[in-house]
Design a protein around this motif. Sequence first.
Motif, short mmCIF file in Angstrom:
data_model
loop_
_atom_site.label_atom_id
_atom_site.label_comp_id
_atom_site.label_asym_id
_atom_site.label_seq_id
_atom_site.Cartn_x
_atom_site.Cartn_y
_atom_site.Cartn_z
N PRO A 9 0.81 -1.23 0.00
CA PRO A 9 0.00 0.00 0.00
C PRO A 9 0.84 1.28 0.00
CG PRO A 9 -0.91 -1.58 1.54
CD PRO A 9 0.41 -2.12 1.11
N ILE A 10 2.01 1.24 0.68
CA ILE A 10 2.88 2.42 0.68
C ILE A 10 3.38 2.70 -0.75
CG2 ILE A 10 5.06 3.39 1.55
CD1 ILE A 10 4.73 1.61 4.01
N LEU A 11 3.80 1.63 -1.42
CA LEU A 11 4.27 1.77 -2.80
C LEU A 11 3.16 2.29 -3.71
CD1 LEU A 11 6.33 -1.55 -3.10
CD2 LEU A 11 7.23 0.76 -2.74
N MET A 12 1.94 1.78 -3.50
CA MET A 12 0.81 2.26 -4.30
C MET A 12 0.55 3.74 -4.06
SD MET A 12 -1.77 -0.99 -3.86
CE MET A 12 -3.13 -0.10 -4.62
N ALA A 13 0.63 4.15 -2.80
CA ALA A 13 0.41 5.57 -2.47
C ALA A 13 1.46 6.45 -3.13
CB ALA A 13 0.44 5.75 -0.95
N LYS A 14 2.72 6.00 -3.14
CA LYS A 14 3.80 6.78 -3.75
C LYS A 14 3.60 6.87 -5.27
CE LYS A 14 7.37 5.98 -0.27
NZ LYS A 14 7.50 7.40 0.09
N ILE A 15 3.17 5.77 -5.88
CA ILE A 15 2.93 5.79 -7.33
C ILE A 15 1.83 6.80 -7.69
CG2 ILE A 15 2.02 4.42 -9.26
CD1 ILE A 15 3.46 1.99 -8.03
N ILE A 16 0.77 6.81 -6.87
CA ILE A 16 -0.34 7.75 -7.14
C ILE A 16 0.10 9.19 -6.92
CG2 ILE A 16 -2.62 8.51 -6.34
CD1 ILE A 16 -3.19 5.52 -5.69
N ASP A 17 0.71 9.46 -5.75
CA ASP A 17 1.04 10.85 -5.39
C ASP A 17 2.24 11.40 -6.17
OD1 ASP A 17 -1.04 10.89 -3.58
OD2 ASP A 17 0.21 10.33 -1.86
N ASN A 18 3.26 10.55 -6.37
CA ASN A 18 4.50 11.05 -6.98
C ASN A 18 4.67 10.64 -8.45
OD1 ASN A 18 5.12 12.04 -4.42
ND2 ASN A 18 6.20 10.16 -3.84
N ILE A 76 1.61 9.21 -10.79
CA ILE A 76 0.43 9.41 -11.63
C ILE A 76 0.01 10.88 -11.67
CG2 ILE A 76 -2.02 8.85 -11.91
CD1 ILE A 76 -1.39 6.07 -10.81
N GLU A 77 -0.11 11.50 -10.48
CA GLU A 77 -0.57 12.91 -10.47
C GLU A 77 0.41 13.85 -11.18
OE1 GLU A 77 -1.78 14.25 -6.65
OE2 GLU A 77 -3.51 12.89 -6.55
N PRO A 78 1.74 13.74 -10.94
CA PRO A 78 2.67 14.61 -11.69
C PRO A 78 2.92 14.13 -13.13
CG PRO A 78 3.61 13.92 -9.57
CD PRO A 78 2.43 13.06 -9.84
N GLY A 79 2.51 12.89 -13.44
CA GLY A 79 2.75 12.33 -14.78
C GLY A 79 4.18 11.90 -15.00
N ASP A 80 4.88 11.46 -13.93
CA ASP A 80 6.29 11.04 -14.02
C ASP A 80 6.35 9.54 -14.31
OD1 ASP A 80 8.95 10.45 -13.70
OD2 ASP A 80 9.20 11.59 -11.84
N MET A 81 6.51 9.16 -15.60
CA MET A 81 6.50 7.76 -16.01
C MET A 81 7.70 6.99 -15.49
SD MET A 81 3.71 7.13 -17.44
CE MET A 81 4.12 5.46 -17.96
N ASN A 82 8.86 7.67 -15.44
CA ASN A 82 10.06 6.99 -14.92
C ASN A 82 9.84 6.52 -13.48
OD1 ASN A 82 11.55 7.25 -17.26
ND2 ASN A 82 12.31 9.29 -16.69
N TYR A 83 9.24 7.40 -12.71
CA TYR A 83 8.95 7.06 -11.31
C TYR A 83 7.94 5.92 -11.23
CZ TYR A 83 8.05 7.74 -6.33
OH TYR A 83 7.94 7.54 -4.97
#
Length: 578
Positions: free
Chosen positions: A34-43, A45-52
Motif C-alpha cells: 500500500p505504501i508503494l501504491m500511495a507513492k505511485i499515485i502521489d508522486n 500518476i498525479e505529476p505524470g512522471d512515467m520513470n517514477y
Amino acid sequence: MLKRLIKSVREYKRDSILTPIMMTFEVVMDVIIPILMAKIIDNGIEPGDMNYIWKMGSILIIAAAASFLFGVSSGKLAARASAGFAKNLRHDMYYNIQNFSFSNIDKFSTASLITRMTTDVTNVQNAYQMVIRMLARAPMMLILAMIMTFNINVRLGFIFVFVVPILAVGLFGIAIKVHPIFVRVFRRYDNLNTVVEENVRSIRVVKSFVNEDYENEKFHERSTDIYNNFVKAEKMLAFNNPLMQLCIYTCILLISWLGAKMIVSRTMTTGEMMSIFAYTMQILNSLMMISMVFVMIIISRTSANRIVEVLEEESDLRNSNNPIFSVKDGSVEFDHVDFSYIKDENKLCLKDINISINSGEVVGIMGGTGSAKTTLIHLIPRLYDVTGGSVKIGGIDVRDYDMDTLRNEVAVVLQKNVLFSGTIKDNLRWGNEDASDEELIRACEIAQADDFIRSFPEGYDTYIEQGGSNISGGQKQRLCIARALLKEPKILILDDSTSAVDTKTDALIRKALRTEIPNTTKIIIAQRISSVEDADKIIILNDGRIDGIGTSEELLKTNRIYQEIYNSQIKGALYDGK
C-alpha cells in the motif's frame, strides 16, 4: 493441556517454527505494497512522471511476487506440520491405549476411543494449522497495518482503537456460550458411533430379528440430537459474521467520511487515502482471520481435552521396580483373594478365594451365570490386579513379574473368540510369529483344527474375513485354541472355549491336551459336565465365593450346585436317549 499436546509435534517442530516466520515475511511484503501504491499515485500518476511509475511499479511487482512465494511456502510448511502433528497424536494415543489395562479400557467406550482418534484429531489438526499460520499472520498484520495507519493519519487510526474492543467483547461472549454445547456434541458423537458399531458388528442378529426399523430409529434419534446441538451452536457462532460485518462497514464509512473531508481540505493526499483503505482492509481481514481461528479453537478445544484425557491416562498395572523375568512352573495359588472392578471393598465380585493348583494339573471351573468365573481367571495373567490378597504363579506374586513375561507364559482363550483379517497362518502366528509350518500343524492337530483347515481349497493359506465371519463358531474356537498352544505356555486357560464344538470333538481336544502337553497347567471354564468331569479337581463358584472343590465323584456326594448341574445334563441326556 497445551503442554501435553505440543509434545506430539516432535520432528515437525522445524516446520511449525518456519511457518510463522514465512508468514511474517509475507505480512511485511503485504504492508509495504500500500505504501508503494500511495507513492505511485502521489508522486507518479498525479505529476505524470512515467520513470517514477516504472521504477516503483517494478518494486511493487517484486514485493507482490515475494509475498506470493512466502505465502506458498508457509502454506506447504503449515500443511506438513499440521498433518505430522495429527499423525503423532494418533500414534501417541494408539500406543498409550495398547498399554491400558482392562480397567483403563473400561473407562472409555470403544466408540469413544475411535472418535477421539479420528474426528477429534482432525479438529485439532485443523486448529493447529490455522494457529501456526493464520494466528501468526493476523495479529502481525493487524499491528503493522495499524502502525502504518497511525503514521499516515492519527485521527483515522483511532477509529480502529474503538472498534477492536467491541469485536473482542462480542467474540468472548460467543465463546462462553458455545463451548459447553460442543462438549455435549462430542459426547453425542460417542453415542452415535456406539450405535453404528453395535449395528454393523451385529448385523446378522439385527436382520434375524427383523429389527432394522428399530435400529434405524435409534440411529435417527442420536443423529438428530447431534444435529440439534450443532444447530444451536452454529446459531450462536453465526453472530460472529454480522458482528464482523458491522465493524468492517462502520470503519469504512467513518474513514470514507473523514478521509473525504481531509482530501478536500488538503490535509491528506489521494494516495494516502488509497493506502489507508488498503490498510483498513488488511486490518479488517486480520480481524476476520482472528475470528475464524477463534471459532476453530472453540470447536477444537473440546476435542483437545478429549485427546489429552487418553494421552494422560496411565495404566493402573505397572511392573515393579525389579521385575522377575522367568516363570518357574505353572502352579497357581489364590491366597485370600478379594476383587472389585471399582476398587470398592464393599462391592466385591470375588470374596476370600483360596485355591491351590499344582503345575500340570487339569482344573475345571463351573458355576452359574454371574458367579465370577471369568473374573477369576482374569487375575492369573494379571489383566486386573486383586483388591485384596494375592495371586501367585510358580510361588511368586504375579505383581512381581514382568508383565510381558507373565502373559507369555499364560495363554488365555477368552469367551469371545477373536480372529483378525488375514490368512489362517497369519492368525495362528499371533501365538508365535516365528513358528514353522510343522509347529502350526501340530498345534492345530491338538486343537482338532487340522482336518477342517485341510478341507479348504487354500488350506492354511485360507483367508479369514474380519472377525472370522466366513468360518463357523466351532472352527473359530479351535483356531483360537491352536493359536494359544503356539505360545507353549506354562498355563493354558480355556474360558468356555469349546462351547461351540460337539462333545466328541471336545473330548478329543481334552485328550490331546492331557497327552501332548502334560506339563502345562490347564484351567477349563465350562458349562458342560463332560468338559471337566475328568479334571484333577473342579472348582464350583457361587456369587463370587468358592462353593466346593474336588473331583467329579467327590462333588457329586458333597456339592448341591454340582449335583444340580450333573442331574440336569447327564440324567437329562439319558432320559432323552430312552
